[in-house]
Design a protein around this motif. Structure first.
Motif, PDB file in Angstrom:
ATOM      1  N   ALA A 129       0.032  36.954  79.037  1.00 58.95           N
ATOM      2  CA  ALA A 129      -0.352  36.115  80.173  1.00 58.95           C
ATOM      3  C   ALA A 129      -1.704  35.456  79.935  1.00 58.95           C
ATOM      4  CB  ALA A 129      -0.384  36.950  81.450  1.00 58.95           C
ATOM      5  N   GLU A 130      -2.632  36.205  79.348  1.00 56.29           N
ATOM      6  CA  GLU A 130      -3.961  35.655  79.059  1.00 56.29           C
ATOM      7  C   GLU A 130      -3.881  34.553  78.009  1.00 56.29           C
ATOM      8  OE1 GLU A 130      -6.081  39.141  78.010  1.00 56.29           O
ATOM      9  OE2 GLU A 130      -6.330  39.836  80.084  1.00 56.29           O
ATOM     10  N   ARG A 131      -3.021  34.726  77.013  1.00 52.20           N
ATOM     11  CA  ARG A 131      -2.880  33.684  75.986  1.00 52.20           C
ATOM     12  C   ARG A 131      -2.257  32.427  76.572  1.00 52.20           C
ATOM     13  NH1 ARG A 131      -1.345  38.208  73.014  1.00 52.20           N
ATOM     14  NH2 ARG A 131       0.878  37.741  73.177  1.00 52.20           N
ATOM     15  N   ILE A 132      -1.280  32.584  77.450  1.00 52.41           N
ATOM     16  CA  ILE A 132      -0.645  31.428  78.091  1.00 52.41           C
ATOM     17  C   ILE A 132      -1.659  30.686  78.955  1.00 52.41           C
ATOM     18  CG2 ILE A 132       1.031  30.777  79.876  1.00 52.41           C
ATOM     19  CD1 ILE A 132       2.889  32.921  78.677  1.00 52.41           C
ATOM     20  N   ALA A 133      -2.478  31.430  79.702  1.00 50.83           N
ATOM     21  CA  ALA A 133      -3.508  30.815  80.541  1.00 50.83           C
ATOM     22  C   ALA A 133      -4.542  30.083  79.690  1.00 50.83           C
ATOM     23  CB  ALA A 133      -4.187  31.879  81.393  1.00 50.83           C
ATOM     24  N   ALA A 134      -4.917  30.677  78.567  1.00 50.04           N
ATOM     25  CA  ALA A 134      -5.910  30.054  77.687  1.00 50.04           C
ATOM     26  C   ALA A 134      -5.395  28.749  77.098  1.00 50.04           C
ATOM     27  CB  ALA A 134      -6.291  31.021  76.569  1.00 50.04           C
ATOM     28  N   ARG A 135      -4.088  28.702  76.836  1.00 49.31           N
ATOM     29  CA  ARG A 135      -3.498  27.475  76.276  1.00 49.31           C
ATOM     30  C   ARG A 135      -3.168  26.451  77.358  1.00 49.31           C
ATOM     31  NH1 ARG A 135      -0.523  31.298  72.852  1.00 49.31           N
ATOM     32  NH2 ARG A 135       1.285  31.141  74.239  1.00 49.31           N
ATOM     33  N   ARG A 136      -3.362  26.870  78.635  1.00 46.79           N
ATOM     34  CA  ARG A 136      -3.098  26.011  79.790  1.00 46.79           C
ATOM     35  C   ARG A 136      -1.664  25.489  79.807  1.00 46.79           C
ATOM     36  NH1 ARG A 136      -8.704  22.648  81.025  1.00 46.79           N
ATOM     37  NH2 ARG A 136     -10.058  24.471  80.995  1.00 46.79           N
ATOM     38  N   GLN A 137      -0.739  26.351  79.403  1.00 46.90           N
ATOM     39  CA  GLN A 137       0.671  25.988  79.458  1.00 46.90           C
ATOM     40  C   GLN A 137       1.142  25.969  80.912  1.00 46.90           C
ATOM     41  OE1 GLN A 137       1.618  28.981  76.063  1.00 46.90           O
ATOM     42  NE2 GLN A 137       3.395  27.651  76.184  1.00 46.90           N
ATOM     43  N   GLN A 138       2.051  25.058  81.212  1.00 45.63           N
ATOM     44  CA  GLN A 138       2.597  24.956  82.561  1.00 45.63           C
ATOM     45  C   GLN A 138       3.722  25.970  82.733  1.00 45.63           C
ATOM     46  OE1 GLN A 138       1.234  22.962  85.003  1.00 45.63           O
ATOM     47  NE2 GLN A 138      -0.316  22.761  83.421  1.00 45.63           N
ATOM     48  N   LEU A 139       3.372  27.215  82.591  1.00 47.98           N
ATOM     49  CA  LEU A 139       4.337  28.303  82.659  1.00 47.98           C
ATOM     50  C   LEU A 139       3.725  29.444  83.456  1.00 47.98           C
ATOM     51  CD1 LEU A 139       6.950  29.781  81.673  1.00 47.98           C
ATOM     52  CD2 LEU A 139       5.629  30.489  79.660  1.00 47.98           C
ATOM     53  N   LYS A 140       4.460  29.932  84.428  1.00 45.58           N
ATOM     54  CA  LYS A 140       3.977  31.059  85.208  1.00 45.58           C
ATOM     55  C   LYS A 140       4.492  32.365  84.598  1.00 45.58           C
ATOM     56  CE  LYS A 140       3.404  28.658  89.588  1.00 45.58           C
ATOM     57  NZ  LYS A 140       1.938  28.757  89.552  1.00 45.58           N
ATOM     58  N   VAL A 141       3.666  33.400  84.702  1.00 48.36           N
ATOM     59  CA  VAL A 141       4.027  34.725  84.201  1.00 48.36           C
ATOM     60  C   VAL A 141       4.116  35.658  85.404  1.00 48.36           C
ATOM     61  CG1 VAL A 141       3.388  36.638  82.685  1.00 48.36           C
ATOM     62  CG2 VAL A 141       2.866  34.280  82.015  1.00 48.36           C
ATOM     63  N   ALA A 142       5.213  36.377  85.515  1.00 49.20           N
ATOM     64  CA  ALA A 142       5.432  37.229  86.686  1.00 49.20           C
ATOM     65  C   ALA A 142       6.031  38.561  86.260  1.00 49.20           C
ATOM     66  CB  ALA A 142       6.351  36.527  87.682  1.00 49.20           C
ATOM     67  N   GLN A 143       6.098  39.469  87.219  1.00 54.07           N
ATOM     68  CA  GLN A 143       6.751  40.747  86.972  1.00 54.07           C
ATOM     69  C   GLN A 143       7.380  41.235  88.270  1.00 54.07           C
ATOM     70  OE1 GLN A 143       3.502  43.030  85.357  1.00 54.07           O
ATOM     71  NE2 GLN A 143       2.648  43.542  87.350  1.00 54.07           N
ATOM     72  N   LEU A 144       8.473  41.984  88.128  1.00 60.81           N
ATOM     73  CA  LEU A 144       9.188  42.492  89.296  1.00 60.81           C
ATOM     74  C   LEU A 144       9.504  43.967  89.094  1.00 60.81           C
ATOM     75  CD1 LEU A 144      10.588  42.033  92.006  1.00 60.81           C
ATOM     76  CD2 LEU A 144      12.637  41.355  90.757  1.00 60.81           C
ATOM     77  N   ASP A 145       9.003  44.769  90.016  1.00 62.78           N
ATOM     78  CA  ASP A 145       9.264  46.208  90.020  1.00 62.78           C
ATOM     79  C   ASP A 145      10.673  46.433  90.566  1.00 62.78           C
ATOM     80  OD1 ASP A 145       9.431  48.910  90.480  1.00 62.78           O
ATOM     81  OD2 ASP A 145       7.726  49.014  91.858  1.00 62.78           O
ATOM     82  N   CYS A 146      11.585  46.912  89.708  1.00 66.07           N
ATOM     83  CA  CYS A 146      12.985  47.087  90.119  1.00 66.07           C
ATOM     84  C   CYS A 146      13.170  48.216  91.126  1.00 66.07           C
ATOM     85  CB  CYS A 146      13.865  47.321  88.889  1.00 66.07           C
ATOM     86  SG  CYS A 146      14.107  45.824  87.894  1.00 66.07           S
ATOM     87  N   SER A 147      12.124  49.017  91.371  1.00 66.84           N
ATOM     88  CA  SER A 147      12.229  50.074  92.379  1.00 66.84           C
ATOM     89  C   SER A 147      11.657  49.629  93.725  1.00 66.84           C
ATOM     90  CB  SER A 147      11.513  51.341  91.905  1.00 66.84           C
ATOM     91  OG  SER A 147      10.109  51.141  91.826  1.00 66.84           O
ATOM     92  N   SER A 148      11.084  48.418  93.786  1.00 65.04           N
ATOM     93  CA  SER A 148      10.543  47.893  95.041  1.00 65.04           C
ATOM     94  C   SER A 148      11.689  47.370  95.907  1.00 65.04           C
ATOM     95  CB  SER A 148       9.552  46.753  94.755  1.00 65.04           C
ATOM     96  OG  SER A 148      10.244  45.625  94.235  1.00 65.04           O
ATOM     97  N   PRO A 149      11.446  47.131  97.211  1.00 71.04           N
ATOM     98  CA  PRO A 149      12.514  46.595  98.064  1.00 71.04           C
ATOM     99  C   PRO A 149      13.119  45.302  97.527  1.00 71.04           C
ATOM    100  CG  PRO A 149      10.724  47.410  99.420  1.00 71.04           C
ATOM    101  CD  PRO A 149      10.248  47.497  97.992  1.00 71.04           C
TER     102      PRO A 149
END
Length: 308
Positions: A239-259
């Motif tokens: 995520a830090e490398r993507i932000a540093a390159r200013r790519q138009q891409l979002k990085v996310a995560q989803l906890d499969c045990s969350s609602p």
């Protein structure tokens, strides 16, 4: 809440505002492009009933800027680095926790009214962050209370061992505020974990709601999965490398045990974790590409470069 506001189809969008003593919803009926949302928000902000609601609530924020008891949604050490933090660890289904709740709230109110240099907080051990933090802080039974405070480049921790009577809590708080040296002698210390990369979105809504507007690469995980825990640092570095390159891409995560995770992970065919997928707008659909390579930084970089 959906029935209360008359939400019969999804997604339902609108502005929630205070009308006298009632909370009402001004429903949105426009398009889904960014310019449509901006135009609607500007028009709505000029409507008399919205202006009146803004005026009515303008003084509330300053009066309740900090709650009497802070409900923790981040790691304990992120708040404990700021000063004394007295935390109640609890569970929604715990009867003893429910009966103790008014006493804890009274303590929070007293600390706030007296403007004491201490924060009172609580953490639900059944919440997504609680499932990580309660084991990390060795919380094996609830309700349980611990005092946290900065100790050099570490966090000092004192387990509260007295009873739950208000006068015993008051005595402990007074000792913590006036006898810091004694508290340090009694404390154990814990490391301060590095902060999670700010560029990572913790998903609490459906993935389609994000991917409809932006390409997003998502990690599916479970807090109790050892491979997920080992993979976390690599994901943050990506995520830090993507932000540093200013790519138009979002990085996310989803906890499969969350609602939300319990809904989304089966829908998306997630049968094992950790797993990464790339989602992107494709006309009126959402395109999906699954990462099938390894979990090294080079593997992730190669995947991102191939799909973007």
């Amino acid at each position: 809440a959906c029935d209360k506001f008359g939400a019969r189809s999804y997604p339902t969008l609108g502005i929630v505002y205070l009308n006298g003593n009632k909370v009402e919803l001004e429903k949105y009926a426009g398009g889904r492009a960014l310019e449509d949302f901006v135009s609607y928000a500007r028009r709505a902000a000029q409507e008399p009933k919205i202006l009146q609601a803004i005026e009515q609530t303008s003084g509330i924020a300053s009066e309740t800027e900090e709650p009497e008891v802070i409900e923790l949604t981040t790691r304990v050490d992120e708040l404990a680095t700021e000063g004394l933090l007295f935390v109640l660890f609890y569970g929604q289904s715990c009867k003893n926790c429910k009966s103790f709740a008014p006493t804890w709230e009274q303590l929070g109110g007293k600390i706030q009214r007296q403007k004491r240099n201490m924060k009172i907080a609580q953490l639900d051990c059944d919440s997504p962050i609680g499932k990580l933090e309660c084991p990390r802080h060795n919380v094996t039974r609830i309700p349980q209370m611990k005092l946290f405070f900065p100790s050099g480049d570490m966090i000092g921790v004192v387990k509260y061992k007295q009873g739950r009577a208000p006068e015993l809590l008051d005595k402990f708080v007074e000792q913590a505020l006036t006898s810091h040296t004694a508290m340090e002698r009694e404390a154990t210390v814990e490391p301060i974990l590095p902060k999670k990369a700010a560029q990572i979105i913790d998903l609490v809504t459906g993935i389609d709601e994000v991917a409809a507007f932006h390409p997003v690469v998502v990690k599916f995980y479970n807090p109790t999965c050892k491979r997920c825990q080992e993979f976390a640092a690599t994901w943050e570095q990506m995520a830090e490398r993507i932000a540093a390159r200013r790519q138009q891409l979002k990085v996310a995560q989803l906890d499969c045990s969350s609602p939300m995770g319990k809904l989304e992970c089966p829908r998306l065919g997630i049968t094992k974790v950790p797993l990464a997928k790339f989602f992107f707008p494709s006309g009126d659909q959402i395109g999906v590409i699954q990462h099938t390579g390894g979990r090294t930084p080079a593997d992730l970089d190669a995947f991102v470069n191939n799909v973007t």
